[in-house]
Design an enzyme around this catalytic site. Structure first.
Site, mmCIF file in Angstrom:
data_model
loop_
_atom_site.group_PDB
_atom_site.id
_atom_site.type_symbol
_atom_site.label_atom_id
_atom_site.label_comp_id
_atom_site.label_asym_id
_atom_site.label_seq_id
_atom_site.Cartn_x
_atom_site.Cartn_y
_atom_site.Cartn_z
ATOM 1 N N ASN B 404 46.549 38.995 32.730
ATOM 2 C CA ASN B 404 46.491 37.610 32.280
ATOM 3 C C ASN B 404 46.984 37.465 30.845
ATOM 4 O O ASN B 404 48.078 36.955 30.603
ATOM 5 C CB ASN B 404 45.050 37.091 32.425
ATOM 6 N N ASP B 405 46.202 37.963 29.905
ATOM 7 C CA ASP B 405 46.567 37.759 28.503
ATOM 8 C C ASP B 405 47.898 38.413 28.137
ATOM 9 O O ASP B 405 48.641 37.895 27.314
ATOM 10 C CB ASP B 405 45.450 38.296 27.595
ATOM 11 N N VAL B 406 48.222 39.553 28.771
ATOM 12 C CA VAL B 406 49.450 40.269 28.394
ATOM 13 C C VAL B 406 50.705 39.590 28.942
ATOM 14 O O VAL B 406 51.811 40.019 28.656
ATOM 15 C CB VAL B 406 49.420 41.746 28.859
#
Lengths: 96, 478
Positions: B404-406
């Site tokens: 998600n964040d990456v």
């Protein structure tokens, strides 16, 4: 003596920084757990405390507990690293 | 048998140090890594043999400890699942810290019982003429060892999800941590001033260890699951520092060299992880990142486009190049084997398949690489963001599995985002991006992900393993 110890210490720190400069990310975990096993070198101090018999039973017991902890670190660390590295494969299917 | 300055003993310790250095060097390259680990293991054996040759060593207690410890270590390392690797590595590391703390305690007790003059003789030739030095080394080892141990145990509990992986924060937390640090230093100073004479010094030494253990807990609980790669590599560094410090107590160069190597390499790995998140170490350690669901300042535009397994199959069937982007969700779903199966089917279908791995994907450095290696993905197919991003617009389909964040484009586009500036994998610029996700819940950092609302993004909702298995079935029924 103390000067020499610090001399060794500083050189080893620099060597450590130089050794691990460019690691491909696929090796991050094995490098971490492999170096983690090396930190079990404290087993040397544990063996002396457990085996020398100086300072009475308390020292022996503390030393023996330290041997247990350090051996978990050493044996577990090396075996788990080996197990992981054994899974890394080339395209032709050969284990590396 | 032999005194500690006997040439044979010295030679064995030198040999051990050289083998550690060569082994670490070889761990830098995939082709030599396994042999490197073996060589470093031989170095450890040399150091153990040298120590056992010292005069006055008796073996009954040593054997007991060695057998128990080896058995636990061996069983744990063979029974651990690859998905549980981060917590296992963390736990092993903690035991190293515990060992160093116990060594410091044993040495302190020995010194107290024998008196300085007699203790000096047990240290052997070349002993320091200053008890101040040994006292400082002893308290330092005890503190670092204790922090490593309890910090690693907390990291283990978080990773194994025995306690929540989210940051645990409360009012006045930093103040409390600051107070604990001050109290630890005060107790350490009390030990150093009194040296091991009288009951007060022993009480102070006990306080040093206890406060160190407390500090390890309170400094790791505010750190969230997604920041664990940084914490694990930092604790790894600490365990090396503790071992080196123990070397200063018992005056052993082998310990100092090996410990400093680990300390330095752990710091480098920590630094790599921080850079991959574009955050400073201080920010990771103290910010409690992801503790609150931050309401994103700019409302995300667009609509979410769900896709069925069948439609996803048609997209993939037509693709000539596919990039998988795995994240922690793949580990949770244990989907690595079906992912590899899908990858092979896509290759058979004529597509070029790569797996792009972000350095901080997962819960420890290199976590995704280990899982995909377990599923027998050849490591030539594992690539880094720097290899994929320049050619991402030629990629037909990017499949995001539990990451998600990456892959959050807010890191590139939204200056107000907490992720701003973090190097990401630009999957939003691939021709099509399929995101496998359970629900619309934001990632660990609690940041809304605009990727899900992009026109070329398709959401395949459901358990990652089930979704991929369904895709595999579609390909096979063809």
């Amino acid at each position: 003596m103390l000067g020499l110890l610090f001399f060794v210490f500083v050189l080893a720190v620099f060597l450590g920084f130089e050794l691990i400069s460019k690691v491909p990310s696929q090796l991050h975990t094995p490098l971490m757990s492999g170096s983690n096993a090396i930190s079990g070198i404290t087993i040397v101090g544990a063996l002396v405390a457990a085996g020398q018999g100086e300072g009475g039973l308390t020292v022996t017991i503390l030393g023996t507990l330290a041997v247990v902890a350090a051996m978990i670190n050493v044996v577990g660390g090396y075996l788990v690293t080996d197990r992981m590295l054994g899974m890394f494969r080339h395209k032709d299917g050969g284990a590396k | 048998m032999l005194s500690s300055d006997h040439p044979l003993i010295t030679s064995l310790y030198i040999l051990a140090s050289v083998l550690f250095i060569v082994g670490l060097k070889m761990l830098n390259r995939a082709a030599t890594a396994r042999r490197g680990n073996l060589i470093s293991g031989v170095g450890m054996l040399a150091a153990i043999v040298a120590t056992c040759l010292l005069k006055g060593i008796s073996f009954q207690w040593i054997l007991l400890g060695a057998i128990v410890g080896s058995a636990i270590g061996a069983v744990a390392s063979y029974s651990v699942k690859m998905t549980a690797m981060p917590e296992m590595v963390g736990l092993f590391n903690g035991f190293g810290g515990l060992a160093s703390m116990l060594v410091a305690w044993a040495e302190f007790h020995k010194w107290r019982g024998l008196g300085w003059e007699a203790y000096l003789r047990t240290l052997g030739a070349g002993a320091p003429d200053s008890s101040l030095f040994t006292a400082v080394a002893a308290v330092f080892t005890a503190i670092v060892g204790a922090v490593t141990f309890s910090g690693s145990v907390v990291a283990f509990l978080k990773l194994a999800e025995w306690i929540t992986g989210r940051p645990i924060l409360f009012r006045g937390q930093r103040l409390l941590n600051g107070a604990i640090v001050l109290a630890t230093l005060a107790a350490a100073a009390a030990v150093v001033v009194q040296r091991p004479t009288g009951g007060a010094a022993y009480a102070a030494f006990g306080a040093v260890m206890t406060l160190g253990l407390v500090l390890g807990v309170t400094s790791v609980i505010p750190i969230g699951g997604a920041d664990m790669p940084v914490v694990i590599s930092l604790l790894n560094s600490y365990s090396g520092v503790a071992a080196a410090a123990a070397g200063f107590i018992i005056l052993n160069n082998g310990l100092i060299v090996a410990g400093s190597l680990v300390g330095a390499s752990g710091l480098i790995l920590t630094n790599i992880m921080c850079k991959a998140m574009n955050r400073s170490l201080a920010n990771v350690l103290f910010s409690g990142f992801g503790a609150v669901e931050t309401a994103s300042s700019s409302a995300v535009q667009g609509e979410v486009k769900p896709v069925s397994v069948e439609d996803a199959y048609y997209i993939l069937e037509a693709a000539r190049s596919v990039v998988f982007v795995p994240g922690y969700g793949m580990a949770v779903a244990q989907a690595q084997h079906v992912v590899r199966e899908l990858g092979q089917l896509l290759e058979k279908n004529g597509a070029e398949v790569k797996y792009c791995i972000h350095p901080v994907a997962g819960r420890m450095p290199g976590h995704m690489n280990v899982l995909l290696a377990e599923a027998s993905v050849p490591y030539e197919q594992l690539v880094e963001p720097g290899d994929v991003n320049p050619v991402i617009d030629t990629v037909d389909v990017a499949i995001v599995i539990g990451a998600n964040d990456v892959v959050n484009p807010a890191a590139r586009e939204d200056r107000t985002s907490p992720l701003w500036g973090m190097p990401i994998i630009n999957v939003d610029q691939a021709r099509t991006c399929i995101v496998l996700k359970r629900s619309m819940r934001p990632g660990f950092a609690g940041v809304e992900n605009p990727l899900f609302f992009k026109p070329n993004t398709r959401m395949l909702f459901g358990d990652a393993k089930a979704s991929i298995s369904a895709l595999v079935a579609e390909f096979k029924s063809e």
